[in-house]
Scaffold this active site. Sequence first.
Site, PDB file in Angstrom:
ATOM      1  N   ASP A   9      40.900  37.784  46.106  1.00 27.97           N
ATOM      2  CA  ASP A   9      40.222  39.069  45.943  1.00 27.97           C
ATOM      3  C   ASP A   9      40.870  40.079  46.891  1.00 27.97           C
ATOM      4  O   ASP A   9      40.908  39.864  48.097  1.00 27.97           O
ATOM      5  CB  ASP A   9      38.739  38.877  46.282  1.00 27.97           C
ATOM      6  CG  ASP A   9      37.929  40.131  46.061  1.00 27.97           C
ATOM      7  OD1 ASP A   9      38.395  41.017  45.316  1.00 27.97           O
ATOM      8  OD2 ASP A   9      36.838  40.224  46.648  1.00 27.97           O
ATOM      9  N   ASP A 104      41.606  43.340  40.491  1.00 33.28           N
ATOM     10  CA  ASP A 104      41.938  42.928  41.859  1.00 33.28           C
ATOM     11  C   ASP A 104      41.427  41.545  42.226  1.00 33.28           C
ATOM     12  O   ASP A 104      41.351  41.199  43.385  1.00 33.28           O
ATOM     13  CB  ASP A 104      41.388  43.958  42.844  1.00 33.28           C
ATOM     14  CG  ASP A 104      39.922  43.751  43.145  1.00 33.28           C
ATOM     15  OD1 ASP A 104      39.160  43.469  42.210  1.00 33.28           O
ATOM     16  OD2 ASP A 104      39.549  43.849  44.318  1.00 33.28           O
ATOM     17  N   GLU A 105      41.083  40.760  41.222  1.00 29.39           N
ATOM     18  CA  GLU A 105      40.416  39.498  41.527  1.00 29.39           C
ATOM     19  C   GLU A 105      40.775  38.462  40.465  1.00 29.39           C
ATOM     20  O   GLU A 105      40.803  38.785  39.283  1.00 29.39           O
ATOM     21  CB  GLU A 105      38.917  39.782  41.455  1.00 29.39           C
ATOM     22  CG  GLU A 105      38.036  38.916  42.265  1.00 29.39           C
ATOM     23  CD  GLU A 105      36.575  39.271  41.987  1.00 29.39           C
ATOM     24  OE1 GLU A 105      35.805  38.351  41.752  1.00 29.39           O
ATOM     25  OE2 GLU A 105      36.231  40.466  41.975  1.00 29.39           O
TER      26      GLU A 105
HETATM   27 MG   LIG Z   1      38.250  43.146  45.862  1.00 29.88          MG
END
Ligand SMILES: [Mg+2]
Length: 360
Positions: A9, A104-105
Site C-alpha cells: 500500500d 496504489d494498493e
Molecule cells: Mg495507500
Amino acid sequence: MIRKIIHIDMDAFYASVEQRDFPEYRGKAIAVGGSPDGRGVVATASYEARKFGVKSAMPSRQALQLCPHLLFVRPRFDAYKTVSAGIREIFSRYTDLIEPLSLDEAYLDVTEDKLNIGSALEIAKQIKQAIKDELQLTASAGVSSSKFVAKIASDINKPDGLTFIGPSKIESFMENLPVEKFFGVGKVTAKKMKNMDLHTGADLKKLSEQELIQKFGKSGRFYYSIVRGIDERQVHSSRETKSLAAEDTFAYDLLIVEEMHKELEKLADKVAVRLDKRQLKGRTLTLKVKYSDFTQITRSQSFATPIAEFEDIFEAAKALLENVDFDNKPIRLLGISLSNFREIIVASNSGDPNQLLLFD
Ligand SMILES: [Mg+2]
C-alpha cells in the site's frame, strides 16, 4: 501448503506524488482534492496535514478548521496512473499473481516467485526498495499467509512500514485485534459489537458460528473463520479475471421498464466502480434476465473500444434490455457483466475531481 501473501500500500499516495513532483509542497500540510472555499472533500492528505487530524473523505471546511494553513492541490490523475503502472511493473518482476485493489494498493501471491528468492519478507523489502529508488516514493507492506492478515499488517507501521506476521503468530494477532479493524466492519457494526461487549478478536472467538450468524448475518460466518486465522481467499490477477459481474434478485418481481432501468442503473454503477478499482476495461457486456418462473436468458454486445464508464455500461445494458421480449413475464433477477478485458496501463483522461476515489 502455506501461502506467501504480500499486501503493498503506497503511503499517502496522491499527496506523496505531488510532494515528489513539486518541491514547494515538501514538508507542507497539503490536501489533494477539496478546495480552499470549503467545498468538496479531501481525497488524500499529506502526513504533515494528518498531524492536524486531516483525513481522506473529510469535508474541506472541516479540514481547514483543523489546519488553517492547509494547501489544496488539484489532483493529476495521469500522474497517479503512470506511477501505478510503474509500481505494477516492479511487482511483475517477482510474480504474475497480482491483484490490484486500487491504483496504489495490491495483493501479491509470492508462494512461488519468479526469481526463486523464497522469502516473502525479502521480496517485500526488495519491492519497497525498488519503489524508493525508481519512483522516489514510499510504500508499506504486510507479509503473511492470508490476504486478510497481510492487509492489516501493511497498515501497522505506516509510513514506510514492513510487518511480517508468521503462521504461528496469526491466532494471537487476531485475538488482540480490535473489532473495528476486521474486514467489513464499518462504524455501525463496530458500535453494535461494542454494545454487545465485543471489543477484540478474542471476544468474537467466544461466540459459536451460529451465534455470530444470528447477530451479524452472512458476515458472521466470515468473522468466525477469520478470527481463527482461516482465510482461503485466493489472489486473483487481472489477467485471470474473466469477467466482473453484478446482479440483484428483487424483493418483488419487476414488470415495469422504469423499475428495471432503476435496477440497471445501480448494477452499472457497481460494475463501473469495480472495473475502476481493478483498472480494467471490457469489450463485451452481457445482460442476464431471470424470470419469475426461473427461466433465464442472456443478451450480449461487444464493442470496438473497451468500456469502463458508468454511462457506457448503463446505456448498453438498457439497449440490450430493449431487445428482450418479456412476454409479460415478471422479472426476478437482473445482472450485468463485463468480460473480454484489457488492462488500462496509462489512461489518458484526467478524470473528474468530483468522482475522486479515496486513496491513502
Ligand atoms: Mg495507500
